[in-house]
Design an enzyme around this catalytic site. Sequence first.
Site, PDB file in Angstrom:
ATOM      1  N   SER A 275       0.579 -20.473  -6.711  1.00  0.00           N
ATOM      2  CA  SER A 275       0.963 -19.769  -5.418  1.00  0.00           C
ATOM      3  C   SER A 275       0.993 -18.333  -5.892  1.00  0.00           C
ATOM      4  O   SER A 275       1.298 -17.904  -7.245  1.00  0.00           O
ATOM      5  CB  SER A 275       2.260 -20.313  -4.997  1.00  0.00           C
ATOM      6  OG  SER A 275       2.765 -19.284  -4.002  1.00  0.00           O
TER       7      SER A 275
ATOM      8  N   TYR B  10      11.122 -22.160  -6.508  1.00  0.00           N
ATOM      9  CA  TYR B  10       9.529 -22.306  -6.434  1.00  0.00           C
ATOM     10  C   TYR B  10       8.826 -21.082  -7.056  1.00  0.00           C
ATOM     11  O   TYR B  10       7.781 -21.652  -7.706  1.00  0.00           O
ATOM     12  CB  TYR B  10       9.464 -22.361  -4.800  1.00  0.00           C
ATOM     13  CG  TYR B  10       8.044 -22.245  -4.341  1.00  0.00           C
ATOM     14  CD1 TYR B  10       7.596 -23.651  -4.459  1.00  0.00           C
ATOM     15  CD2 TYR B  10       7.104 -21.315  -4.214  1.00  0.00           C
ATOM     16  CE1 TYR B  10       6.320 -23.888  -4.024  1.00  0.00           C
ATOM     17  CE2 TYR B  10       5.885 -21.390  -3.742  1.00  0.00           C
ATOM     18  CZ  TYR B  10       5.345 -22.682  -3.675  1.00  0.00           C
ATOM     19  OH  TYR B  10       3.949 -22.876  -3.296  1.00  0.00           O
TER      20      TYR B  10
END
Length: 238
Positions: free
Chosen positions: A142, A155
Amino acid sequence: MSNLKDKTAIITGGGQGLGKAVAIALAQEGVHIGLIGRNEEKLKATLAELQALNVKAYYSVCSVDDEQAVIKSVAELAEVLGGIDILINNAGIGNFGSIESMPSDEWQQVIKTNLFGPYFTAKAVYPYLQAKGAGDIVNVSSTAGLKAGGNMSAYAASKAALISLSQSMMAEWRKQNIRVITLTPSTIASEMSINGGLTNGNPETVLQPEDFAEWVRDILKMNRRALIANGSIFSNNP
């Protein structure tokens, strides 16, 4: 451009969202699909769509944070598919909140799923690719792994670590003609992003799962000389 027809792909988190979209995009190219996921009902629904595209498709219920379960699922899918050519390490979770407020067990679970999961799955798939002398591993990281923000410590840390893990995989396994591709998309209108309040899913401004799937398909079709590392794709939303 390479022809993907009759190759076989294992896709983690394949029952919904990005994984499902990638599975359908690859099946439209004639790729046979093995799905790994935790929700059997969603896996069955995706399986029916894939079978309608006249490819071999199977699923295995498995949580990628369980190494022994991953090894078993990969072996089962490799047997029924007749081997493995491609791994899409897509499964992931995102618990968002401040560092001080997120329970430690939730923080650790994000790391376990998003980092250990791809490690376990790639390690289980590697012998099949090594035996063929070729293959592709796509690790879905990401943009949060490139630049973290507030309320996403677990995350972002997991996705940054996945980028480093991917680089090590590529350095070691490229010698066996195994290409390791690291993708760093920005916000996509997946269930995780919508449920986490990261986007409202507006298709005019936010990337859709189908956009991501087309990107993965096109990268896999590139000549195997290509090295793709830390590839990013961005939404238009501010």
